[in-house]
Every structure is written in C-alpha cells, then in structure tokens.
Design a protein around this motif. Structure first.
Motif, PDB file in Angstrom:
ATOM      1  N   VAL A  26       0.836  -1.206   0.000  1.00  0.00           N
ATOM      2  CA  VAL A  26       0.000   0.000   0.000  1.00  0.00           C
ATOM      3  C   VAL A  26       0.871   1.258   0.000  1.00  0.00           C
ATOM      4  N   PRO A  27       0.944   1.954  -1.150  1.00  0.00           N
ATOM      5  CA  PRO A  27       1.681   3.225  -1.154  1.00  0.00           C
ATOM      6  C   PRO A  27       0.811   4.302  -0.516  1.00  0.00           C
ATOM      7  N   VAL A  28       1.404   5.108   0.336  1.00  0.00           N
ATOM      8  CA  VAL A  28       0.610   6.175   0.963  1.00  0.00           C
ATOM      9  C   VAL A  28       1.328   7.511   0.842  1.00  0.00           C
ATOM     10  N   PHE A  29       0.580   8.504   0.459  1.00  0.00           N
ATOM     11  CA  PHE A  29       1.129   9.861   0.338  1.00  0.00           C
ATOM     12  C   PHE A  29       0.065  10.822   0.864  1.00  0.00           C
ATOM     13  N   ASN A  30       0.300  11.343   2.032  1.00  0.00           N
ATOM     14  CA  ASN A  30      -0.650  12.258   2.677  1.00  0.00           C
ATOM     15  C   ASN A  30      -2.058  11.666   2.729  1.00  0.00           C
ATOM     16  N   GLU A  31      -2.194  10.555   3.397  1.00  0.00           N
ATOM     17  CA  GLU A  31      -3.495   9.875   3.445  1.00  0.00           C
ATOM     18  C   GLU A  31      -4.071   9.839   4.858  1.00  0.00           C
ATOM     19  N   GLU A  32      -3.761  10.843   5.688  1.00  0.00           N
ATOM     20  CA  GLU A  32      -4.215  10.802   7.082  1.00  0.00           C
ATOM     21  C   GLU A  32      -5.734  10.741   7.203  1.00  0.00           C
ATOM     22  N   ASP A  59       5.610   4.859   2.784  1.00  0.00           N
ATOM     23  CA  ASP A  59       5.302   6.265   2.992  1.00  0.00           C
ATOM     24  C   ASP A  59       6.112   7.069   1.996  1.00  0.00           C
ATOM     25  N   ASP A  60       5.406   7.590   1.002  1.00  0.00           N
ATOM     26  CA  ASP A  60       6.062   8.267  -0.116  1.00  0.00           C
ATOM     27  C   ASP A  60       6.245   9.749   0.208  1.00  0.00           C
ATOM     28  N   GLY A  61       6.933  10.020   1.308  1.00  0.00           N
ATOM     29  CA  GLY A  61       7.220  11.418   1.665  1.00  0.00           C
ATOM     30  C   GLY A  61       6.015  12.195   2.153  1.00  0.00           C
ATOM     31  N   ARG A  87      11.826  11.061   0.458  1.00  0.00           N
ATOM     32  CA  ARG A  87      11.020  12.178  -0.057  1.00  0.00           C
ATOM     33  C   ARG A  87       9.912  11.576  -0.911  1.00  0.00           C
ATOM     34  N   ASN A  88       9.134  12.412  -1.581  1.00  0.00           N
ATOM     35  CA  ASN A  88       8.103  11.897  -2.468  1.00  0.00           C
ATOM     36  C   ASN A  88       8.740  11.451  -3.790  1.00  0.00           C
ATOM     37  N   PHE A  89       8.693  10.153  -4.047  1.00  0.00           N
ATOM     38  CA  PHE A  89       9.274   9.620  -5.282  1.00  0.00           C
ATOM     39  C   PHE A  89       8.203   9.284  -6.309  1.00  0.00           C
ATOM     40  N   LEU A 110      -2.655  -2.395  -3.498  1.00  0.00           N
ATOM     41  CA  LEU A 110      -3.892  -1.613  -3.458  1.00  0.00           C
ATOM     42  C   LEU A 110      -3.669  -0.214  -2.909  1.00  0.00           C
ATOM     43  N   ASP A 111      -4.530   0.710  -3.373  1.00  0.00           N
ATOM     44  CA  ASP A 111      -4.431   2.103  -2.938  1.00  0.00           C
ATOM     45  C   ASP A 111      -4.994   2.242  -1.532  1.00  0.00           C
ATOM     46  N   ALA A 112      -4.564   3.304  -0.877  1.00  0.00           N
ATOM     47  CA  ALA A 112      -5.001   3.517   0.501  1.00  0.00           C
ATOM     48  C   ALA A 112      -6.387   4.146   0.575  1.00  0.00           C
ATOM     49  N   ASP A 113      -6.913   4.630  -0.561  1.00  0.00           N
ATOM     50  CA  ASP A 113      -8.149   5.412  -0.488  1.00  0.00           C
ATOM     51  C   ASP A 113      -9.415   4.583  -0.676  1.00  0.00           C
ATOM     52  N   LEU A 114      -9.272   3.254  -0.641  1.00  0.00           N
ATOM     53  CA  LEU A 114     -10.400   2.328  -0.770  1.00  0.00           C
ATOM     54  C   LEU A 114     -11.058   2.377  -2.147  1.00  0.00           C
ATOM     55  N   GLN A 115     -10.348   2.955  -3.131  1.00  0.00           N
ATOM     56  CA  GLN A 115     -10.882   2.911  -4.496  1.00  0.00           C
ATOM     57  C   GLN A 115     -10.658   1.539  -5.116  1.00  0.00           C
ATOM     58  N   ASP A 116      -9.706   0.801  -4.562  1.00  0.00           N
ATOM     59  CA  ASP A 116      -9.493  -0.584  -4.981  1.00  0.00           C
ATOM     60  C   ASP A 116     -10.209  -1.439  -3.942  1.00  0.00           C
ATOM     61  N   ALA A 216     -15.722   6.056  -5.688  1.00  0.00           N
ATOM     62  CA  ALA A 216     -14.971   7.306  -5.514  1.00  0.00           C
ATOM     63  C   ALA A 216     -14.079   7.163  -4.287  1.00  0.00           C
ATOM     64  N   ARG A 217     -13.129   8.038  -4.170  1.00  0.00           N
ATOM     65  CA  ARG A 217     -12.247   8.057  -3.018  1.00  0.00           C
ATOM     66  C   ARG A 217     -13.037   8.105  -1.708  1.00  0.00           C
ATOM     67  N   ALA A 218     -12.638   7.303  -0.715  1.00  0.00           N
ATOM     68  CA  ALA A 218     -13.378   7.281   0.544  1.00  0.00           C
ATOM     69  C   ALA A 218     -13.216   8.610   1.284  1.00  0.00           C
ATOM     70  N   THR A 221      -7.990  13.702  -1.003  1.00  0.00           N
ATOM     71  CA  THR A 221      -8.043  14.139  -2.401  1.00  0.00           C
ATOM     72  C   THR A 221      -7.018  13.382  -3.237  1.00  0.00           C
ATOM     73  N   THR A 222      -7.293  13.336  -4.542  1.00  0.00           N
ATOM     74  CA  THR A 222      -6.384  12.646  -5.444  1.00  0.00           C
ATOM     75  C   THR A 222      -5.050  13.381  -5.505  1.00  0.00           C
ATOM     76  N   LYS A 223      -3.987  12.613  -5.749  1.00  0.00           N
ATOM     77  CA  LYS A 223      -2.653  13.210  -5.790  1.00  0.00           C
ATOM     78  C   LYS A 223      -2.223  13.483  -7.230  1.00  0.00           C
ATOM     79  N   TRP A 224      -3.162  13.297  -8.154  1.00  0.00           N
ATOM     80  CA  TRP A 224      -2.835  13.475  -9.568  1.00  0.00           C
ATOM     81  C   TRP A 224      -3.415  14.756 -10.104  1.00  0.00           C
ATOM     82  N   ASN A 225      -2.754  15.340 -11.097  1.00  0.00           N
ATOM     83  CA  ASN A 225      -3.381  16.397 -11.884  1.00  0.00           C
ATOM     84  C   ASN A 225      -3.095  16.077 -13.353  1.00  0.00           C
TER      85      ASN A 225
HETATM   86  N1  UDP Z   1       0.450   7.872  -4.035  1.00  0.00           N
HETATM   87  C1  UDP Z   1       1.794   7.766  -3.709  1.00  0.00           C
HETATM   88  N2  UDP Z   1       2.648   8.725  -4.172  1.00  0.00           N
HETATM   89  C2  UDP Z   1       2.253   9.748  -4.963  1.00  0.00           C
HETATM   90  C3  UDP Z   1       0.877   9.824  -5.304  1.00  0.00           C
HETATM   91  C4  UDP Z   1       0.001   8.866  -4.830  1.00  0.00           C
HETATM   92  O1  UDP Z   1       2.197   6.853  -3.012  1.00  0.00           O
HETATM   93  O2  UDP Z   1       3.078  10.576  -5.329  1.00  0.00           O
HETATM   94  C5  UDP Z   1      -0.503   6.848  -3.525  1.00  0.00           C
HETATM   95  C6  UDP Z   1      -1.712   7.405  -2.803  1.00  0.00           C
HETATM   96  O3  UDP Z   1      -1.463   7.602  -1.422  1.00  0.00           O
HETATM   97  C7  UDP Z   1      -2.753   6.323  -3.024  1.00  0.00           C
HETATM   98  C8  UDP Z   1      -2.387   5.791  -4.402  1.00  0.00           C
HETATM   99  O4  UDP Z   1      -1.030   6.168  -4.633  1.00  0.00           O
HETATM  100  O5  UDP Z   1      -2.653   5.274  -2.078  1.00  0.00           O
HETATM  101  C9  UDP Z   1      -3.298   6.317  -5.496  1.00  0.00           C
HETATM  102  O6  UDP Z   1      -3.304   7.728  -5.457  1.00  0.00           O
HETATM  103  P1  UDP Z   1      -4.601   8.576  -5.773  1.00  0.00           P
HETATM  104  O7  UDP Z   1      -5.785   8.000  -5.098  1.00  0.00           O
HETATM  105  O8  UDP Z   1      -4.272   9.996  -5.448  1.00  0.00           O
HETATM  106  O9  UDP Z   1      -4.716   8.395  -7.341  1.00  0.00           O
HETATM  107  P2  UDP Z   1      -6.058   8.185  -8.205  1.00  0.00           P
HETATM  108  O10 UDP Z   1      -6.851   7.103  -7.540  1.00  0.00           O
HETATM  109  O11 UDP Z   1      -6.744   9.494  -8.170  1.00  0.00           O
HETATM  110  O12 UDP Z   1      -5.563   7.793  -9.555  1.00  0.00           O
END
Ligand code: UDP
Ligand code: MG
Length: 342
Positions: A26-32, A59-61, A87-89, A110-116, A216-218, A221-225
C-alpha cells in the motif's frame, strides 16, 4: 544499490496454496484522512477470511500524520512494516519499494483510499488458487472519474496498444494480486522508468481479470493532476515503444519523395517556360512546414534522450529513510493456527 533482498523463503507448493502469506502493498502519500478507515475495512476482511498477512506500507514522503498513525498501529500489533522513503518519489517508485520488501507468497497491490475495493481480496485469492499468477482488477465503470479523464485514458490505452508490443488491458490499474514468481520477475527489471502497469503486462504470466466498479475516493483528495497524468502517459509510451522514433523515417521518406517530384516539376517547368521569380508563398510554406516537422521530430528524439540520460545515471529508484517493523506476520499466522488447534 542492489535492491534489498526480501526475507521470502520458498515453501512447499501445497502449503503455499493452502495457507499463503499475503503481502498487502500500500503506497501512501498524505493519506491521514483515510488511512484509519482503510485499516479497519481491510483488517475486517482479512480477519473474516483468516488470511495470514502482512502490510507493506510505503510512505512516499507524506507531510501529514500518515506515518505517525501507521507506526502507532504497527507498534500495537498490526503485522508488517512501514517503509519511509526519504522524499516523495511518486507512486511507481513507491510500488517498487513495496515489491522489494514484500515477504509474501502472493502480494496484493492496493491504494489507501479504498478505491481498490478490498472486498475483492477473497476472489483474488481464489483466482490465484485456481492457478493464475496474476489476478488484476478491471474497472467496468469509471463514472467516478471525470469525462475528460475517461476520454484521455481510453485514448491512451488505444494508442499504447497500437504502438507497443505488449498488451495493456484497458481500464486495469495497479490493483492486482501477483504471485511470488511475478514479484521476483518485477524485481529483476532494472529500469528506472517504472511505468508499473506496463511492467506488470511486460512480465507476462497467466493472468485473470476481475471486473469491478471503481468507487470514488473514501476520503482525502487525489494526488494526480492533468500535467502529471500527461507525463505519466509519456513515460508509458516512451518506455514501451520505439515507434515514435521510427515514424520519422517514414515521414522523411514520404516527404523526400514528394520533394523530389516537386523538384522535377520545377526543373521541367523552368526548362519549358523559363524561370519565373514569384514563389514567396510556396517558399515560406515549405520552410515553415519543414522546420515544424524537424523541431517536432527532434523533440521526440529528445524525449528518448532524456530517458536514456535518466537510465544511464543509474540512480536508485527510491531511497529509504527508515523502516518501522510491526508484528511478524508468520508468528501471527502460527499463533492463530495454534489457537485453532487448541
Ligand atoms: N500515491 C503515492 N505517491 C504519490 C501519489 C500517490 O504513493 O506521489 C498513492 C496514494 O497515497 C494512493 C495511491 O497512490 O494510495 C493512489 O493515489 P490517488 O488515489 O491519489 O490516485 P487516483 O486514484 O486518483 O488515480
Ligand atoms: Mg485514488
């Protein structure tokens, strides 16, 4: 830096199938905002299924309380570990770190936001027990994504599959179960450009699709733009196809043929009717057209050169700041086996 050797010890096949150790990567980036909920939901499902498991959090920074929450939970009995990157990689690097540190017979990304949806874990294990090395989630419904995101994603998959030799299933994300063999295969890939979806497809193995509706994300916010997504798509295309480089050969050949024909026409016309001066428009058009084409093709060559540059530097894909270990998954499993016997 060679990737860290995982502690995985191969077990007998029957034993693996029967009682696999499942690594949840589970990669996590600011998921408190969502991580506690994630732990509760996933924990309940795993407990219900009686699966021996370990969490491999990366923990990706994060700059919020994510790491603090996780290390607290790890110190109070959560099995697994938290790999803190320096740092954030980016998610791709984080997943690579997760694969390097997973000890399981199988891993589930799996993602931390319960979208998976973690409710699919039992079905994934079932698929694996049936003999598949990969069981990947296939989004049948992307209504939780915006129309622009859906449109660009589908265009990307079409283009990718046209241009590359591998078959990237459209609408499959990183959410998947992979067998130990696949983990080892992925760990053997040395490239720095970690377009994980592509790498998952490249290694092959027998794969089964598991359709699901992506919620949708539980929370959070998404970390993508869109800029990040565009660069991600470029990484994917240039990492798995050289067609964008080769296409200029054909363009060049086509244009040269036309130019030759036009030159012939001009020469003949001059011979027959004499020289005439006017021709500003056609000269300008030709200059602009060809300089445009040349800049474009140099730009594409540049994309590959930049990637070559990154690969040859041989920098590590990620740097680990610290590793926080929680309870041992094996011991937990043994304990629950013991309880069952008692
Ligand atoms: N994530 C990460 N590093 C990043 C961006 C995202 O580890 O630089 C993790 C994030 O914490 C989440 C997963 O990747 O667990 C998916 O991210 P997000 O939900 O923001 O993406 P989306 O579902 O919108 O594609
Ligand atoms: Mg998400």
């Amino acid at each position: 830096m060679p990737p860290p050797t995982s502690l995985y010890v191969a077990r007998r096949k029957a034993e693996r199938i029967d009682a696999p150790l499942v690594s949840l990567i589970v990669p996590v980036f600011n998921e408190e905002e969502v991580i506690e909920q994630f732990l509760d939901v996933v924990g309940n499902i795993l407990a219900r299924e009686g699966l021996a498991h370990e969490f491999v959090f990366i923990d990706d920074g994060s700059r919020d309380r994510t790491a603090a929450i996780l290390s607290e939970r790890l110190s109070t009995g959560l099995p697994g570990c938290l790999i803190g990157l320096s740092r954030n990689f980016g998610k791709e690097a984080a997943l690579t770190a997760g694969l390097d540190h997973a000890n399981g017979d199988v891993a589930i990304v799996l993602d931390a936001d319960l979208q998976d949806p973690p409710e699919l874990i039992p079905q994934m294990i079932e698929g694996w027990r049936a003999g598949y090395d990969v069981v990947y989630g296939l989004r049948v419904d992307r209504t939780s994504d915006s129309a622009v995101k859906r449109g660009s994603a589908s265009a990307f998959y079409r283009l990718f599959n046209r241009l590359s030799n591998i078959d990237l299933p459209a609408n499959a994300g990183d959410f998947r179960l992979i067998d130990r063999r696949v983990i080892e295969a992925l760990r053997d890939l040395p490239e720095r450009n970690r377009f994980m979806k592509g790498l998952f497809a490249w290694v092959g193995f027998s794969a089964m699709a598991l359709p699901y509706e992506r919620p949708a994300r539980a929370a959070g916010t998404t970390k993508w733009n869109y800029w990040k997504l565009w660069n991600f798509a470029l990484d994917g295309l240039t990492g798995f196809s050289t067609v964008p480089l080769r296409v200029w050969f054909y363009c060049g050949a086509g244009i040269a043929t036309l130019a030759f024909a036009y030159a012939l026409y001009l020469v003949l016309r001059t011979l027959l009717f004499g020289a005439d001066m006017p021709g500003y428009a056609s000269t300008m058009t030709a200059i602009l057209f060809f300089s445009g084409i040349q800049l474009l093709s140099i730009g594409i060559v540049g994309e590959y050169v930049a990637r070559l540059f990154n690969e040859t530097k041989q920098r590590p894909i990620y740097l680990v700041r610290d590793v926080i270990a929680g309870a041992s998954a094996r011991k937990q499993a043994d304990k629950s086996d013991g309880d069952a016997d008692a």
